[in-house]
Design an enzyme around this catalytic site. Structure first.
Site, PDB file in Angstrom:
ATOM      1  N   HIS A   1       0.696  -1.171  -0.064  1.00 51.59           N
ATOM      2  CA  HIS A   1      -0.204  -0.064   0.069  1.00 51.59           C
ATOM      3  C   HIS A   1       0.789   1.376  -0.048  1.00 51.59           C
ATOM      4  CE1 HIS A   1       1.218  -0.557   4.044  1.00 51.59           C
ATOM      5  NE2 HIS A   1       0.971   0.756   4.489  1.00 51.59           N
ATOM      6  N   ALA A   2       0.194   2.020  -0.353  1.00 52.78           N
ATOM      7  CA  ALA A   2       0.740   3.689  -0.165  1.00 52.78           C
ATOM      8  C   ALA A   2      -0.210   4.738   0.511  1.00 52.78           C
ATOM      9  CB  ALA A   2       1.422   4.320  -1.638  1.00 52.78           C
TER      10      ALA A   2
END
Length: 150
Positions: free
Chosen positions: A61-62
């Protein structure tokens, strides 16, 4: 509504390739912009392999502002495991990638994934017979968690 996708049998040279491949599913689904996979790699470069949550499983994820367009969750099963540098949970063979457009959706999606993983989602994904079965298993798990939240 959460977009769900899957990839199976992905060949990766290392954690960067695996992370990029997992996040690219979100781009293909239209849930993330083109720059999201690179942002996911930067997260690991900056913070280390904390995304490797348990034996063999990474949560890619970011931040929402790094290219998330909608809520998306995707599973990628690797052809061969890769090392992320985690002292206890390497090598990784299964990656869950997610993106959300805002902080509230980020927390609720992360919470739903945590509950689903606690209920055995990783094992069911590993046992699934191919991409379509993996996507269906992920979708069922997220729908169940959504009903739990309601």
């Amino acid at each position: 509504m959460t977009a769900v996708g899957a990839r199976d049998g992905v060949a990766a040279e290392g954690w960067r390739d695996a992370t990029t491949a997992a996040a690219e599913v979100l781009v293909e689904m239209g849930a993330a912009g083109e720059g999201y996979p690179a942002a996911c790699v930067r997260v690991v470069e900056a913070n280390g392999p904390y995304i490797v949550l348990t034996k063999g499983l990474a949560l890619v994820h970011a931040r929402p502002e790094d290219g998330a367009i909608g809520v998306g969750v995707a599973v990628t099963r690797l052809a061969a495991p890769v090392e992320f540098g985690h002292p206890d949970n390497d090598p990784v063979d299964l990656l869950l990638a997610f993106c959300t457009p805002d902080a509230d959706a980020h927390v609720s999606t992360l919470s739903a994934l945590a509950r689903a993983l606690s209920a055995g989602l990783a094992g069911r994904l590993r046992a699934a017979a191919g991409r379509d079965a993996m996507a269906a298993e992920l979708e069922r798990a997220l729908e169940k968690e959504a009903r739990t939240d309601a």
